[in-house]
Scaffold this motif. Structure first.
Motif, PDB file in Angstrom:
ATOM      1  N   ALA A 220      47.183  47.723  33.870  1.00  0.00           N
ATOM      2  CA  ALA A 220      46.965  48.451  35.117  1.00  0.00           C
ATOM      3  C   ALA A 220      45.541  48.249  35.623  1.00  0.00           C
ATOM      4  O   ALA A 220      45.319  48.063  36.832  1.00  0.00           O
ATOM      5  CB  ALA A 220      47.253  49.937  34.911  1.00  0.00           C
ATOM      6  N   GLY A 221      44.572  48.276  34.715  1.00  0.00           N
ATOM      7  CA  GLY A 221      43.185  48.041  35.106  1.00  0.00           C
ATOM      8  C   GLY A 221      42.972  46.641  35.640  1.00  0.00           C
ATOM      9  O   GLY A 221      42.189  46.425  36.573  1.00  0.00           O
ATOM     10  N   VAL A 224      44.278  46.591  39.431  1.00  0.00           N
ATOM     11  CA  VAL A 224      43.532  47.296  40.483  1.00  0.00           C
ATOM     12  C   VAL A 224      42.130  46.741  40.693  1.00  0.00           C
ATOM     13  O   VAL A 224      41.513  47.022  41.731  1.00  0.00           O
ATOM     14  CB  VAL A 224      43.451  48.812  40.200  1.00  0.00           C
ATOM     15  N   THR A 225      41.608  45.960  39.750  1.00  0.00           N
ATOM     16  CA  THR A 225      40.264  45.405  39.921  1.00  0.00           C
ATOM     17  C   THR A 225      40.307  43.995  40.492  1.00  0.00           C
ATOM     18  O   THR A 225      39.329  43.251  40.394  1.00  0.00           O
ATOM     19  CB  THR A 225      39.497  45.400  38.587  1.00  0.00           C
ATOM     20  N   ARG A 226      41.422  43.640  41.106  1.00  0.00           N
ATOM     21  CA  ARG A 226      41.568  42.360  41.793  1.00  0.00           C
ATOM     22  C   ARG A 226      42.240  42.589  43.138  1.00  0.00           C
ATOM     23  O   ARG A 226      43.020  43.519  43.291  1.00  0.00           O
ATOM     24  CB  ARG A 226      42.407  41.377  40.957  1.00  0.00           C
ATOM     25  N   ARG A 227      41.953  41.730  44.067  1.00  0.00           N
ATOM     26  CA  ARG A 227      42.606  41.795  45.374  1.00  0.00           C
ATOM     27  C   ARG A 227      43.792  40.837  45.408  1.00  0.00           C
ATOM     28  O   ARG A 227      43.833  39.851  44.683  1.00  0.00           O
ATOM     29  CB  ARG A 227      41.612  41.448  46.483  1.00  0.00           C
ATOM     30  N   GLY A 228      44.761  41.140  46.268  1.00  0.00           N
ATOM     31  CA  GLY A 228      45.860  40.225  46.526  1.00  0.00           C
ATOM     32  C   GLY A 228      46.868  40.076  45.402  1.00  0.00           C
ATOM     33  O   GLY A 228      47.547  39.051  45.313  1.00  0.00           O
ATOM     34  N   GLN A 229      46.993  41.087  44.545  1.00  0.00           N
ATOM     35  CA  GLN A 229      47.981  41.024  43.476  1.00  0.00           C
ATOM     36  C   GLN A 229      49.360  41.429  44.014  1.00  0.00           C
ATOM     37  O   GLN A 229      49.465  42.216  44.954  1.00  0.00           O
ATOM     38  CB  GLN A 229      47.580  41.939  42.324  1.00  0.00           C
ATOM     39  N   PRO A 246      28.187  45.391  42.818  1.00  0.00           N
ATOM     40  CA  PRO A 246      29.287  46.163  42.215  1.00  0.00           C
ATOM     41  C   PRO A 246      30.008  45.391  41.114  1.00  0.00           C
ATOM     42  O   PRO A 246      29.852  44.165  40.963  1.00  0.00           O
ATOM     43  CB  PRO A 246      30.215  46.402  43.406  1.00  0.00           C
ATOM     44  N   ALA A 247      30.817  46.125  40.366  1.00  0.00           N
ATOM     45  CA  ALA A 247      31.629  45.521  39.313  1.00  0.00           C
ATOM     46  C   ALA A 247      32.695  44.613  39.920  1.00  0.00           C
ATOM     47  O   ALA A 247      33.194  44.858  41.015  1.00  0.00           O
ATOM     48  CB  ALA A 247      32.286  46.619  38.479  1.00  0.00           C
ATOM     49  N   GLY A 248      33.041  43.574  39.179  1.00  0.00           N
ATOM     50  CA  GLY A 248      34.073  42.642  39.606  1.00  0.00           C
ATOM     51  C   GLY A 248      35.366  42.853  38.833  1.00  0.00           C
ATOM     52  O   GLY A 248      35.622  43.943  38.316  1.00  0.00           O
ATOM     53  N   PRO A 249      36.190  41.813  38.691  1.00  0.00           N
ATOM     54  CA  PRO A 249      37.468  41.941  37.994  1.00  0.00           C
ATOM     55  C   PRO A 249      37.290  42.308  36.524  1.00  0.00           C
ATOM     56  O   PRO A 249      36.380  41.825  35.844  1.00  0.00           O
ATOM     57  CB  PRO A 249      38.089  40.547  38.142  1.00  0.00           C
ATOM     58  N   LEU A 250      38.157  43.169  36.049  1.00  0.00           N
ATOM     59  CA  LEU A 250      38.183  43.541  34.636  1.00  0.00           C
ATOM     60  C   LEU A 250      38.763  42.391  33.822  1.00  0.00           C
ATOM     61  O   LEU A 250      39.752  41.778  34.224  1.00  0.00           O
ATOM     62  CB  LEU A 250      39.042  44.790  34.459  1.00  0.00           C
TER      63      LEU A 250
END
Length: 317
Positions: A220-221, A224-229, A246-250
């Protein structure tokens, strides 16, 4: 008139400060907020220097400000067996059963010879409630960086993502799902494989309920830490700007992208990635929750124009 903290909140604060995990019979916003007062998870550091051009009618000069880096509890990520039964009591109404998401539970009874049977787990990603309490805590160390998470905002509810979460469509045929050793949490070679990240849905195999829940919250993490999924969700991402990174993809097993703090069935003051060797307790109800902490860097504005920044050697290691 301000409210005094409850006895439960004071107890949790004391035990958490001692560094001891404690049982959490009922997870609520007060417990979650108190758990965010963790120096280990915060990991506040000065990592460099920012440069600003400051101009007045008398001329311009370069000013500097410290560049800091610390983790922020962006969200609470829950993993639970029974649909509609999020362990975080105040947000349970956000993910009730619906026409496409009714049943839940495991196909396995947790017996070793049944490890070929599927487990199913729901997952919710909801903005961390720490808010002002966490900001005040960070302020004791210095300048604070804002995170991407908004208090009590749902970023992912698996009951609304039924096609992808319950049927693994289309990720069942993604290369990450078909290639052994690709995007896995742990490894077979090191005998610490907790599970595969793909397909990022609610079904998985394994007899260890705790580890299965951890794999699901990592999934789940990751979403939500990526766009266009190809899921129903909203990204848990902030936009960079002058003096703010800011933080990027997990990424699984990579603390530089994010780490996890257990909230239930025990409350921990420590953060870690999966897999780890921290003590863990099986939940009798099959419900678990972790706070997702992610790293942010920033510096205080000292002028009209941002000129850049310099990082200290080894500051991000």
């Amino acid at each position: 008139m301000p409210h005094s903290p409850s006895k439960a909140s004071r107890f949790i604060a004391v035990v958490t400060a001692m560094g001891l995990p404690i049982s959490a019979p009922a997870l609520n916003s007060a417990i979650i907020t108190t758990s965010s007062l963790s120096p280990d998870c915060l990991a506040y550091r000065i990592v460099g220097v920012c440069y600003w051009l400051y101009c007045t009618s008398f001329g311009c000069k370069v000013r500097t400000s410290p560049k800091v880096r610390h983790y922020v509890p962006d969200a609470v990520v829950s993993s639970y067996s029974n649909t509609g039964d999020n362990p975080w009591s105040e947000v349970r109404s956000m993910s009730p059963t619906n026409a496409t998401a009714r049943s839940g539970g495991d196909g396995s009874a947790g017996i070793s010879h049944e490890n070929d049977l599927a487990k199913f787990r729901n997952a919710d990603v909801i903005g961390h409630p720490g808010g002002a309490v966490f900001s005040q805590f960070v302020g004791q160390s210095g300048f604070a960086c804002p995170g991407a998470g908004q208090i009590l905002i749902p970023y992912f509810l698996s009951t609304l993502d039924s096609i992808a979460w319950r049927n693994n469509i289309p990720e069942l045929v993604f290369p990450e799902a078909l290639t052994p050793g690709m995007r896995e949490i742990g490894s077979r070679a090191q005998s610490n494989l907790w599970g595969a990240l793909y397909p990022r849905g609610g079904f998985l195999h394994g007899v260890d309920d705790y580890k299965s829940a951890a794999v699901v919250v990592q999934r789940a993490g990751d979403i939500v830490t990526r766009r266009g999924q190809i899921h129903v969700y909203q990204p848990l991402l902030a936009n960079g700007r002058d003096g703010y990174w800011p933080a990027g993809p997990l990424k699984e097993s990579d603390p530089s992208t994010g780490k996890w703090q257990e909230l239930t069935p025990t409350v921990s003051k420590r953060c870690a990635v999966f897999p780890n060797n921290l003590p863990h307790t099986q939940s009798p109800r099959g419900d678990y929750a972790w706070a997702l902490w992610r790293p942010y860097s920033c510096c205080k504005r000292k002028g009209q124009i941002f000129l850049g920044s310099t990082d200290f050697a080894g500051a991000h290691q």
